[in-house]
Design a protein around this motif. Structure first.
Motif, PDB file in Angstrom:
ATOM      1  N   LYS A  36       0.424  -1.142  -0.044  1.00 60.40           N
ATOM      2  CA  LYS A  36       0.308  -0.078   0.258  1.00 60.40           C
ATOM      3  C   LYS A  36       0.494   1.520  -0.016  1.00 60.40           C
ATOM      4  O   LYS A  36       1.843   1.439   0.916  1.00 60.40           O
ATOM      5  CB  LYS A  36      -0.675   0.418   1.462  1.00 60.40           C
ATOM      6  CG  LYS A  36      -2.001   0.741   1.020  1.00 60.40           C
ATOM      7  CD  LYS A  36      -3.131   0.310   1.410  1.00 60.40           C
ATOM      8  CE  LYS A  36      -4.705   1.240   1.162  1.00 60.40           C
ATOM      9  NZ  LYS A  36      -5.039   2.430   0.897  1.00 60.40           N
ATOM     10  N   ARG A  37       0.454   2.147  -1.030  1.00 60.44           N
ATOM     11  CA  ARG A  37       1.547   3.795  -0.722  1.00 60.44           C
ATOM     12  C   ARG A  37       0.583   4.671  -0.130  1.00 60.44           C
ATOM     13  O   ARG A  37      -0.313   4.599  -0.288  1.00 60.44           O
ATOM     14  CB  ARG A  37       1.321   3.998  -2.570  1.00 60.44           C
ATOM     15  CG  ARG A  37       2.222   3.323  -3.330  1.00 60.44           C
ATOM     16  CD  ARG A  37       2.502   3.804  -4.523  1.00 60.44           C
ATOM     17  NE  ARG A  37       2.965   5.067  -5.013  1.00 60.44           N
ATOM     18  CZ  ARG A  37       2.797   5.633  -4.759  1.00 60.44           C
ATOM     19  NH1 ARG A  37       1.446   6.114  -5.251  1.00 60.44           N
ATOM     20  NH2 ARG A  37       3.245   7.293  -4.926  1.00 60.44           N
ATOM     21  N   PHE A  38       0.926   4.850   0.749  1.00 59.38           N
ATOM     22  CA  PHE A  38       0.661   6.630   1.960  1.00 59.38           C
ATOM     23  C   PHE A  38       1.123   7.501   1.411  1.00 59.38           C
ATOM     24  O   PHE A  38       2.596   8.153   1.002  1.00 59.38           O
ATOM     25  CB  PHE A  38       0.584   6.372   2.907  1.00 59.38           C
ATOM     26  CG  PHE A  38      -0.123   4.966   2.717  1.00 59.38           C
ATOM     27  CD1 PHE A  38      -1.717   4.873   3.489  1.00 59.38           C
ATOM     28  CD2 PHE A  38       0.457   3.609   3.418  1.00 59.38           C
ATOM     29  CE1 PHE A  38      -2.227   3.829   4.242  1.00 59.38           C
ATOM     30  CE2 PHE A  38      -0.533   2.373   4.389  1.00 59.38           C
ATOM     31  CZ  PHE A  38      -1.435   2.512   4.478  1.00 59.38           C
ATOM     32  N   PHE A  39       0.840   8.401   1.324  1.00 62.93           N
ATOM     33  CA  PHE A  39       0.675   9.945   0.492  1.00 62.93           C
ATOM     34  C   PHE A  39       1.313  10.553   2.265  1.00 62.93           C
ATOM     35  O   PHE A  39       0.344  11.385   3.012  1.00 62.93           O
ATOM     36  CB  PHE A  39       0.123  11.131   0.682  1.00 62.93           C
ATOM     37  CG  PHE A  39       0.741  12.564  -0.213  1.00 62.93           C
ATOM     38  CD1 PHE A  39       2.088  12.660  -0.575  1.00 62.93           C
ATOM     39  CD2 PHE A  39       0.711  13.181   0.708  1.00 62.93           C
ATOM     40  CE1 PHE A  39       2.626  13.846  -1.414  1.00 62.93           C
ATOM     41  CE2 PHE A  39       1.236  14.970   0.638  1.00 62.93           C
ATOM     42  CZ  PHE A  39       1.988  14.633  -0.013  1.00 62.93           C
ATOM     43  N   ILE A  47       4.622   6.866   0.640  1.00 55.18           N
ATOM     44  CA  ILE A  47       5.568   6.108   1.184  1.00 55.18           C
ATOM     45  C   ILE A  47       5.350   4.796   1.375  1.00 55.18           C
ATOM     46  O   ILE A  47       3.809   4.883   0.842  1.00 55.18           O
ATOM     47  CB  ILE A  47       5.443   6.552   2.940  1.00 55.18           C
ATOM     48  CG1 ILE A  47       6.241   7.262   3.401  1.00 55.18           C
ATOM     49  CG2 ILE A  47       6.206   4.799   3.803  1.00 55.18           C
ATOM     50  CD1 ILE A  47       6.064   7.622   4.724  1.00 55.18           C
ATOM     51  N   THR A  48       6.192   3.454   0.367  1.00 54.56           N
ATOM     52  CA  THR A  48       5.092   2.139  -0.166  1.00 54.56           C
ATOM     53  C   THR A  48       5.297   1.335   1.259  1.00 54.56           C
ATOM     54  O   THR A  48       6.838   1.460   2.055  1.00 54.56           O
ATOM     55  CB  THR A  48       5.751   1.956  -0.936  1.00 54.56           C
ATOM     56  OG1 THR A  48       5.560   2.662  -1.988  1.00 54.56           O
ATOM     57  CG2 THR A  48       5.257  -0.163  -1.424  1.00 54.56           C
ATOM     58  N   LEU A  49       4.474   0.387   2.305  1.00 51.17           N
ATOM     59  CA  LEU A  49       4.319  -0.009   2.797  1.00 51.17           C
ATOM     60  C   LEU A  49       3.335  -1.712   2.823  1.00 51.17           C
ATOM     61  O   LEU A  49       2.795  -1.686   2.152  1.00 51.17           O
ATOM     62  CB  LEU A  49       3.963   0.595   4.472  1.00 51.17           C
ATOM     63  CG  LEU A  49       4.807   1.166   4.804  1.00 51.17           C
ATOM     64  CD1 LEU A  49       3.468   2.465   6.145  1.00 51.17           C
ATOM     65  CD2 LEU A  49       6.092   1.184   5.598  1.00 51.17           C
ATOM     66  N   VAL A  68       4.078   5.727  11.694  1.00 51.98           N
ATOM     67  CA  VAL A  68       5.116   6.160  11.034  1.00 51.98           C
ATOM     68  C   VAL A  68       6.203   6.075  11.832  1.00 51.98           C
ATOM     69  O   VAL A  68       7.484   5.707  12.588  1.00 51.98           O
ATOM     70  CB  VAL A  68       5.656   7.221  10.318  1.00 51.98           C
ATOM     71  CG1 VAL A  68       7.149   7.329   9.532  1.00 51.98           C
ATOM     72  CG2 VAL A  68       4.736   6.679   8.962  1.00 51.98           C
ATOM     73  N   LYS A  69       6.306   7.533  13.570  1.00 51.73           N
ATOM     74  CA  LYS A  69       6.562   7.594  14.352  1.00 51.73           C
ATOM     75  C   LYS A  69       6.501   6.237  15.815  1.00 51.73           C
ATOM     76  O   LYS A  69       8.098   6.229  16.126  1.00 51.73           O
ATOM     77  CB  LYS A  69       6.158   9.359  15.029  1.00 51.73           C
ATOM     78  CG  LYS A  69       6.735   9.570  16.477  1.00 51.73           C
ATOM     79  CD  LYS A  69       5.623  10.711  17.375  1.00 51.73           C
ATOM     80  CE  LYS A  69       6.381  10.349  18.511  1.00 51.73           C
ATOM     81  NZ  LYS A  69       5.596  11.651  18.606  1.00 51.73           N
ATOM     82  N   GLN A  70       6.247   5.847  15.214  1.00 55.81           N
ATOM     83  CA  GLN A  70       6.501   4.317  15.914  1.00 55.81           C
ATOM     84  C   GLN A  70       7.426   3.428  15.693  1.00 55.81           C
ATOM     85  O   GLN A  70       7.994   2.637  16.619  1.00 55.81           O
ATOM     86  CB  GLN A  70       5.151   3.728  16.980  1.00 55.81           C
ATOM     87  CG  GLN A  70       4.055   4.328  17.627  1.00 55.81           C
ATOM     88  CD  GLN A  70       2.870   3.475  17.317  1.00 55.81           C
ATOM     89  OE1 GLN A  70       2.715   2.846  16.965  1.00 55.81           O
ATOM     90  NE2 GLN A  70       1.636   4.230  18.753  1.00 55.81           N
ATOM     91  N   LEU A  71       6.623   3.052  14.155  1.00 59.14           N
ATOM     92  CA  LEU A  71       7.959   2.707  13.425  1.00 59.14           C
ATOM     93  C   LEU A  71       9.089   3.023  13.523  1.00 59.14           C
ATOM     94  O   LEU A  71      11.001   2.180  13.955  1.00 59.14           O
ATOM     95  CB  LEU A  71       7.293   2.618  11.976  1.00 59.14           C
ATOM     96  CG  LEU A  71       6.429   1.690  12.175  1.00 59.14           C
ATOM     97  CD1 LEU A  71       6.129   1.696  10.564  1.00 59.14           C
ATOM     98  CD2 LEU A  71       6.770   0.306  12.369  1.00 59.14           C
TER      99      LEU A  71
END
Length: 78
Positions: A36-39, A47-49, A68-71
């Motif tokens: 999945k791609r997120f803007f 971002i592709t995850l 994203v902050k947690q990752l």
């Protein structure tokens, strides 16, 4: 590191196929992964995850910036 969710860490587990005659053979249960791609508006980029369906629901609920902050706190490069 294929077939592992980047957010939840879900990966394949092992179980048995059980036939009608109760013969058991090994099999793998694969997680429901989607690419999945997120803007990411904070950094103005895409971002592709590789995510499980559960992780997509988590991002919808908590927001991409929080996830994203947690990752990044766990040391994952995004």
């Amino acid at each position: 590191m294929a077939r592992v969710c980047q957010v939840t860490g879900k990966k394949p587990i092992v179980g048995n196929n059980v036939s009608h005659s109760n013969i058991k053979t090994k099999r793998r249960f694969l997680p429901n992964l989607q690419t999945k791609r997120f803007f990411f508006a904070e950094e103005d980029r895409w971002i592709t995850l590789k995510l499980s369906a559960d992780a997509i629901r988590t991002i919808n609920k908590n927001g991409l910036a929080t996830v994203v902050k947690q990752l990044r706190a766990e040391g994952v490069k995004i």
